[in-house]
Design a protein around this motif. Sequence first.
Motif, PDB file in Angstrom:
ATOM      1  N   ARG A  21      12.553 -19.764  32.431  1.00 35.29           N
ATOM      2  CA  ARG A  21      14.081 -19.916  32.747  1.00 35.29           C
ATOM      3  C   ARG A  21      14.398 -21.455  32.342  1.00 35.29           C
ATOM      4  NH1 ARG A  21      18.535 -21.302  35.193  1.00 35.29           N
ATOM      5  NH2 ARG A  21      19.859 -19.549  35.742  1.00 35.29           N
ATOM      6  N   GLY A  22      15.310 -21.606  31.640  1.00 35.05           N
ATOM      7  CA  GLY A  22      15.801 -23.013  31.260  1.00 35.05           C
ATOM      8  C   GLY A  22      16.907 -23.318  32.222  1.00 35.05           C
ATOM      9  N   ALA A  23      17.328 -24.592  31.996  1.00 34.24           N
ATOM     10  CA  ALA A  23      18.217 -25.256  32.833  1.00 34.24           C
ATOM     11  C   ALA A  23      19.916 -24.508  32.559  1.00 34.24           C
ATOM     12  CB  ALA A  23      18.505 -26.772  32.361  1.00 34.24           C
TER      13      ALA A  23
ATOM     14  N   TRP B 265       5.811 -28.770  29.745  1.00 31.40           N
ATOM     15  CA  TRP B 265       6.125 -28.889  31.076  1.00 31.40           C
ATOM     16  C   TRP B 265       5.406 -27.776  31.978  1.00 31.40           C
ATOM     17  CZ3 TRP B 265       8.797 -29.598  26.572  1.00 31.40           C
ATOM     18  CH2 TRP B 265       9.274 -31.133  26.526  1.00 31.40           C
ATOM     19  N   GLU B 266       4.488 -26.842  31.451  1.00 30.73           N
ATOM     20  CA  GLU B 266       3.808 -25.847  32.231  1.00 30.73           C
ATOM     21  C   GLU B 266       2.197 -25.928  31.997  1.00 30.73           C
ATOM     22  OE1 GLU B 266       4.059 -21.169  32.927  1.00 30.73           O
ATOM     23  OE2 GLU B 266       5.698 -22.279  31.800  1.00 30.73           O
ATOM     24  N   ARG B 267       1.495 -25.807  33.178  1.00 26.89           N
ATOM     25  CA  ARG B 267      -0.028 -25.616  32.904  1.00 26.89           C
ATOM     26  C   ARG B 267      -0.252 -24.377  32.322  1.00 26.89           C
ATOM     27  NH1 ARG B 267      -2.424 -27.802  38.449  1.00 26.89           N
ATOM     28  NH2 ARG B 267      -1.772 -29.803  38.384  1.00 26.89           N
TER      29      ARG B 267
ATOM     30  N   GLU C  95      17.873 -30.999  30.960  1.00 29.11           N
ATOM     31  CA  GLU C  95      16.629 -31.048  31.557  1.00 29.11           C
ATOM     32  C   GLU C  95      15.594 -30.505  30.609  1.00 29.11           C
ATOM     33  OE1 GLU C  95      14.333 -28.664  35.131  1.00 29.11           O
ATOM     34  OE2 GLU C  95      16.661 -28.717  35.213  1.00 29.11           O
ATOM     35  N   LYS C  96      14.264 -30.925  30.522  1.00 26.69           N
ATOM     36  CA  LYS C  96      13.421 -30.862  29.689  1.00 26.69           C
ATOM     37  C   LYS C  96      12.709 -29.436  30.267  1.00 26.69           C
ATOM     38  CE  LYS C  96      13.010 -34.385  26.261  1.00 26.69           C
ATOM     39  NZ  LYS C  96      11.915 -35.064  25.509  1.00 26.69           N
ATOM     40  N   THR C  97      12.732 -28.550  29.704  1.00 30.30           N
ATOM     41  CA  THR C  97      12.214 -27.115  30.479  1.00 30.30           C
ATOM     42  C   THR C  97      11.145 -26.259  29.677  1.00 30.30           C
ATOM     43  OG1 THR C  97      13.997 -25.561  29.605  1.00 30.30           O
ATOM     44  CG2 THR C  97      14.262 -26.742  31.736  1.00 30.30           C
ATOM     45  N   GLY C  98      10.755 -26.843  28.190  1.00 33.78           N
ATOM     46  CA  GLY C  98      10.014 -26.248  27.475  1.00 33.78           C
ATOM     47  C   GLY C  98      10.864 -24.859  26.705  1.00 33.78           C
ATOM     48  N   ALA C  99      10.316 -24.044  26.086  1.00 32.97           N
ATOM     49  CA  ALA C  99      10.960 -22.971  25.564  1.00 32.97           C
ATOM     50  C   ALA C  99      10.241 -21.639  25.605  1.00 32.97           C
ATOM     51  CB  ALA C  99      10.961 -23.035  24.185  1.00 32.97           C
ATOM     52  N   PRO C 100      10.615 -20.510  25.771  1.00 38.24           N
ATOM     53  CA  PRO C 100       9.818 -19.408  25.791  1.00 38.24           C
ATOM     54  C   PRO C 100       9.403 -18.793  24.712  1.00 38.24           C
ATOM     55  CG  PRO C 100      12.375 -18.925  25.841  1.00 38.24           C
ATOM     56  CD  PRO C 100      12.136 -20.359  25.815  1.00 38.24           C
ATOM     57  N   PHE C 101       8.610 -17.718  24.704  1.00 42.10           N
ATOM     58  CA  PHE C 101       7.878 -17.316  23.307  1.00 42.10           C
ATOM     59  C   PHE C 101       8.400 -15.942  22.923  1.00 42.10           C
ATOM     60  CE2 PHE C 101       5.386 -20.925  24.283  1.00 42.10           C
ATOM     61  CZ  PHE C 101       4.684 -21.155  23.343  1.00 42.10           C
TER      62      PHE C 101
ATOM     63  N   ALA D 266      16.006 -23.927  23.180  1.00 44.83           N
ATOM     64  CA  ALA D 266      16.610 -23.920  24.553  1.00 44.83           C
ATOM     65  C   ALA D 266      17.706 -25.383  24.606  1.00 44.83           C
ATOM     66  CB  ALA D 266      15.406 -24.277  25.587  1.00 44.83           C
ATOM     67  N   ALA D 267      18.497 -25.405  25.765  1.00 47.72           N
ATOM     68  CA  ALA D 267      19.686 -26.027  25.635  1.00 47.72           C
ATOM     69  C   ALA D 267      19.224 -27.708  25.471  1.00 47.72           C
ATOM     70  CB  ALA D 267      20.493 -26.002  27.063  1.00 47.72           C
ATOM     71  N   TRP D 268      18.173 -28.271  25.922  1.00 47.54           N
ATOM     72  CA  TRP D 268      17.584 -29.340  25.685  1.00 47.54           C
ATOM     73  C   TRP D 268      17.456 -29.798  24.211  1.00 47.54           C
ATOM     74  CZ3 TRP D 268      12.804 -30.732  24.162  1.00 47.54           C
ATOM     75  CH2 TRP D 268      11.721 -29.665  23.916  1.00 47.54           C
ATOM     76  N   GLN D 269      16.995 -28.780  23.716  1.00 47.52           N
ATOM     77  CA  GLN D 269      16.886 -29.037  22.064  1.00 47.52           C
ATOM     78  C   GLN D 269      18.220 -29.027  21.358  1.00 47.52           C
ATOM     79  OE1 GLN D 269      13.911 -25.573  22.360  1.00 47.52           O
ATOM     80  NE2 GLN D 269      12.959 -26.960  20.924  1.00 47.52           N
ATOM     81  N   GLU D 270      19.464 -28.824  22.008  1.00 55.22           N
ATOM     82  CA  GLU D 270      20.422 -29.150  21.225  1.00 55.22           C
ATOM     83  C   GLU D 270      21.279 -30.177  21.612  1.00 55.22           C
ATOM     84  OE1 GLU D 270      21.436 -26.719  18.928  1.00 55.22           O
ATOM     85  OE2 GLU D 270      19.491 -26.346  18.899  1.00 55.22           O
ATOM     86  N   GLU D 271      20.743 -31.297  22.150  1.00 58.74           N
ATOM     87  CA  GLU D 271      21.357 -32.461  22.431  1.00 58.74           C
ATOM     88  C   GLU D 271      22.132 -33.252  21.336  1.00 58.74           C
ATOM     89  OE1 GLU D 271      20.239 -36.747  24.388  1.00 58.74           O
ATOM     90  OE2 GLU D 271      18.845 -35.474  23.899  1.00 58.74           O
ATOM     91  N   ILE D 272      21.581 -32.888  20.117  1.00 52.90           N
ATOM     92  CA  ILE D 272      22.112 -33.450  18.626  1.00 52.90           C
ATOM     93  C   ILE D 272      23.144 -32.922  18.550  1.00 52.90           C
ATOM     94  CG2 ILE D 272      21.075 -31.525  17.218  1.00 52.90           C
ATOM     95  CD1 ILE D 272      20.352 -33.774  15.276  1.00 52.90           C
ATOM     96  N   ARG D 273      23.813 -31.755  19.015  1.00 51.80           N
ATOM     97  CA  ARG D 273      25.188 -31.127  18.980  1.00 51.80           C
ATOM     98  C   ARG D 273      26.349 -32.052  19.355  1.00 51.80           C
ATOM     99  NH1 ARG D 273      25.654 -25.700  17.349  1.00 51.80           N
ATOM    100  NH2 ARG D 273      23.603 -24.485  17.208  1.00 51.80           N
ATOM    101  N   GLY D 274      25.883 -32.667  20.714  1.00 53.60           N
ATOM    102  CA  GLY D 274      26.824 -33.385  21.313  1.00 53.60           C
ATOM    103  C   GLY D 274      27.569 -32.534  22.214  1.00 53.60           C
ATOM    104  N   HIS D 275      28.801 -32.998  22.696  1.00 54.15           N
ATOM    105  CA  HIS D 275      29.717 -32.115  23.728  1.00 54.15           C
ATOM    106  C   HIS D 275      29.935 -30.800  22.908  1.00 54.15           C
ATOM    107  CE1 HIS D 275      29.849 -36.270  25.161  1.00 54.15           C
ATOM    108  NE2 HIS D 275      29.958 -35.498  26.394  1.00 54.15           N
TER     109      HIS D 275
END
Length: 806
Positions: free
Chosen positions: A733-735, A428-430, A634-640, A479-488
């Motif tokens: 920066r993530g969501a 999500w970033e050039r 929101e898909k924001t990628g991840a830092p390094f 990042a948070a978007w990668q943790e959808e599998i956890r649920g609420h």
Amino acid sequence: MAEPFTQRVYRQYVGSYRPRIDGRIKASGEAEYLDDVVAGMKGVLFAKALRSPYPHARIKHLDTSRAEALPGVKCVLRFDDPEVAVLPGTCCAWTSANSNSHDQMYYPNLKDHRVLDSTVRWVGDEAGVVLAAESEDIAVAALELIEIEWEILPFVLDQYAALAPGAPVIHPEINPDGNVLPTHEFSGGDVFIDRGNVADAMGQADVVVEATTQYHRPDHSALDTRGCLIHWEKDRVTCWTNYYQADQTRMYICQMFGLPLNRVRVMNPYIGGNFGRCNMGEQPFFIFTALLAKRTGRPVRFKMTRREDFHDTRNPLNYLVRLGATKDGTILAADFKALADTGAYHGHGMAAVKLVVKWDILENMMAHIPNLRYEGYVVYTNKVPGGCMRGIGNAQHNFALGGALDILAEKLGLDAVELAIKNFGHEWERLPNRSVDSVLRTGAERIGWSGRHRPGEGPVYEGDKKRGIGFSTNCSWHAAWQEEIRGHVQVQVKLNPDMSVILQAPMPETGVGSNSCATFACADALSFLGVAPEDIRWISLVDTETGLKDMVQTDSSCSYLQAELMPAAAAQLKETILELAAPVLDAGVADLDIADGRVFVRSDPDKGKPVRDLLWHGDMVPLVVTVTQMPALEKTGAPFGASFAEVEVDTETGKVDVLRLVIVHDCGTVMFASGAEGQQIGSQTFGVGECLTEEIVYDEASGVPLNFNWVDYQVPTMLDFPDVEPVLLEVWRGAGEYGASGMGEGAPTSTPRAIANAVYNAIGVRIDEIPIKPERVLRALANGEILVPTPPTPGATPAAERGVAR
């Protein structure tokens, strides 16, 4: 640290340098661990399991009568007892961060485990019998009285040999034709990523390089060994455990016994380190300990010894990597082929080879490489089972990719740092990715990268010592978007009438400091009440009966996921206080505000009341707010992050010393600066140890592991530890409120490759098999190369298994 971290956005508590919230009680011995729970309970029995002396065997005859007759033995449980025989087949990895039932486990086609099986598959396997006695000494003595007639079966220790025609089949119920684990739609096929056209792109590339790497089987080496205490009273089961998945442990026990969830209660006290091993949460010992407790009517404690705790290690994983690039360094194609050894039982070997690549690396690191192919296989051997370990899959992949990148840079005559900046980044970033650019340029400056000499051409120190520097980089997780599998995610804030706060942010505390992050975020969110961290009591005991949904301590995301809910909890709490104050101050709710612990009328600030007085002179009922919400998706990628290493190699003895490490991480938002730097420094025990000293050694003739102890299995000590400079950045920066990403899991990921590249820079010979022990260095210096086996395609001709020289 060379200089302290500076916040991008000032916050009073989040991102600060402060003591841990539990530092005092841990230092004073007040924190309660599993052994403390056992010590405080009366009538506890002690369980011991019979362990296999053979790598592959079957029980032909079993006589437990002498053990049963030993005074102090209260129960002997056998594989052929009816309540054991009816238990369903299972595996030790139903899930990772979420709760899954038996019919929803990750790998439904790999139910390769039976509780107290009569067939054993590695030396140390649970061998058909477990017993409970009044003391551990009696239990050990009773095991020695058991008479067993064994059928000794052929065994295989090497993953390449396990693929050969005629190799002993370890799990015929999983694959009757061999030892390759069958694929499944969840994990993907043998070729699980195939983007673009790799073959054509390699043909168009100006330069194609190849690297083969071999990553071994290190152990977690956590201070506390694993276990549980279980009491089965009538129709209720209570379990205390230092496995960090309380809700999933409850699910496992319920599902294996067919019990409703409200009949099983699981509690996590403080835990003495884990490093990912408790993602292997569905352990048979929970089940046989519960059965012993049911039979005896007494609480039963099972605890692994230090030797037994060598279990569920990192999966050995070999890679063949090919990179094709243009003259300017643009990578056109990447081709990966992997072979992993899962040991005697499957844990998360499929995750290490496939899922981590698909879920983490593909979108966040390799997104801009147009032609990409991954092929991977996992095989059984008669060694200690592999499982889940800090940086699962990422460490092995980074060791391979970082080596290939260094080869490519040298072949092209380009700077490897610039090559990484040119090619790596998320979807999500050039390019160039800002996080990659900042992390690598910062690390390069701190280590003195511009002064790096050509491989093997540096000065000599003290007659025979040569120095070099190297680096490697990897995307962080998660990042948070990668943790959808956890649920609420759930938190609860209780404000008492005296303005003290009770925080329910349930997570097993394993030493990482996530509880401090949640507490600091709570204090910042409640700043309008004048609340400080010292006013907040975080509930340390995770309890499936009285608490909320637990936050499984994995993926490094516990540092921020619960913290993200604190603003919503504070807003609800504020609204409740304003509603209570409105009739007292004779004003509308919209006309009121709160600051510095005082509620007042906006238009007349002198007209107000301390919130404490409002609550203290009311009905004295605490105000309780519970928030349940999904992570920000929101898909924001991840830092390094990146590791830069300087080493010194003694060319006479082969000894490698790491002189200095610079560990750089972009965290999005640093939640707890002291804790984050502690993770960066402490995690290098993994990075340095896995690269240089740690290695499980087997006797090839007998299949017996020789060093399941901390004398012969060499975890780095303070004397081995280099100077580590931690560097924290906030670029990506993530969501969400904080937009943070985990960094503890990835903190050691790049270090083994950084050290290996530094060794090459020092001596001019590549060593792509770890650990890089003195004998390997001397062999490399003598031969000018190290041969690493190439991962074969199962069923291929022997020519496919030839080593590749580097």
